[in-house]
Design an enzyme around this catalytic site. Sequence first.
Site, short mmCIF file in Angstrom:
data_model
loop_
_atom_site.label_atom_id
_atom_site.label_comp_id
_atom_site.label_asym_id
_atom_site.label_seq_id
_atom_site.Cartn_x
_atom_site.Cartn_y
_atom_site.Cartn_z
N GLN A 1 -4.53 -1.29 9.85
CA GLN A 1 -4.51 -2.62 9.26
C GLN A 1 -5.12 -3.64 10.23
OE1 GLN A 1 -3.30 -3.36 6.04
NE2 GLN A 1 -4.13 -5.40 6.42
N LYS B 1 0.84 -1.20 0.00
CA LYS B 1 0.00 0.00 0.00
C LYS B 1 0.87 1.25 0.00
CE LYS B 1 -3.82 -2.34 2.26
NZ LYS B 1 -4.45 -2.73 3.53
N ASP C 1 -10.81 3.33 4.50
CA ASP C 1 -11.22 1.92 4.42
C ASP C 1 -12.75 1.80 4.40
OD1 ASP C 1 -9.38 -0.07 4.05
OD2 ASP C 1 -8.81 -0.23 6.17
#
Length: 296
Positions: free
Chosen positions: A99, A55, A122
């Site tokens: 994460q 990422k 997200d």
Amino acid sequence: MSEAFILDGKALASALHAQVHDAVETVKRQNHVTPGLAVVLVGEDPASHVYVRTKAERCREAGMASFIHRLPASVREQDLLTLVHGLNLNYDVHGILVQLPLPDHIAEHLVLEAIAPDKDVDGFHVLNAGRLLNGVPGALAPCTPVGCLLLIRSFARDLSGMRAVVVGRSNIVGKPMALLLLQQDCTVTVAHSRSRDLAEECRRADILVAAAGRPKMVQGDWIKPGAIVVDVGINRITGDDGKVRLVGDVDFAAARDVAGAITPVPGGVGPMTVACLLRNTLIATCRQHNLELPGF
Ligand code: NAD
């Protein structure tokens, strides 16, 4: 019947990446703003480390700023929340991603809800989940299902009236996927581990999205001829040669003889997830600076 069209996630992601890159350059030149993504990684999970590295690399390739915060698995929940609050206030950070999974002693929902909704790239914050549920235009939606939808629409533009079956009901893939397909006027069924006769449910699908995390569970004869099949699953299995390889939730070799279009694993949904993360970061930046939203 001829073999299915391969929905090439790598190629589509690369095209999206190029669009994001161009838009980032424009924002930097015209508005003197550099979109920035902060990624928080807790613990030593090897797969998470790989995801975070990927990422960050893609972020930099797109011309964005990338900030990685690595914390030990023993970090206190309060310290993680303090870091998130600091990122919320940081003007260089337009997107925040924590994460998952987090260690057991940390309440995941508390951390996700601590992220400022406008920086929640997200799309896991309850406010963004609610916006998606209510069909609020432009809601920051979870990257994997958005990537799946872009893959599906690269093959069939108009999904209206199609019967879609989503296998899996997680908050990060299955449920938002179902909502996005509903927004496209599909007739949506969500199947899960307690569904009866899963094969029969799948056989009704014009669009089948498999997100169960069960290697090769979806057989060739579960698929309606001509269906669009999107395989979200990432499963590591050890072959007869002792080598570990990635397989999806769909038996690809059997399914490609029946489906109209199908995503491979790897090279399907995975690259689209990262590309959509960059797209969400760009959208979040534009919102925070009252700039025109990208048209892709
Ligand atoms: P999860 O474990 O949170 O949810 C799995 C869902 O599948 C559950 O709702 C469960 O009810 C359902 N399920 C489990 N076994 C089943 C069975 N035998 N029959 C029917 N349904 C069953 O997983 P998740 O986070 O939603 O991820 C699903 C898969 O997608 C995993 O393999 C994960 O690695 C992969 N994934 C890929 C990407 C990507 O970018 N490609 C992103 C996220 C997740």
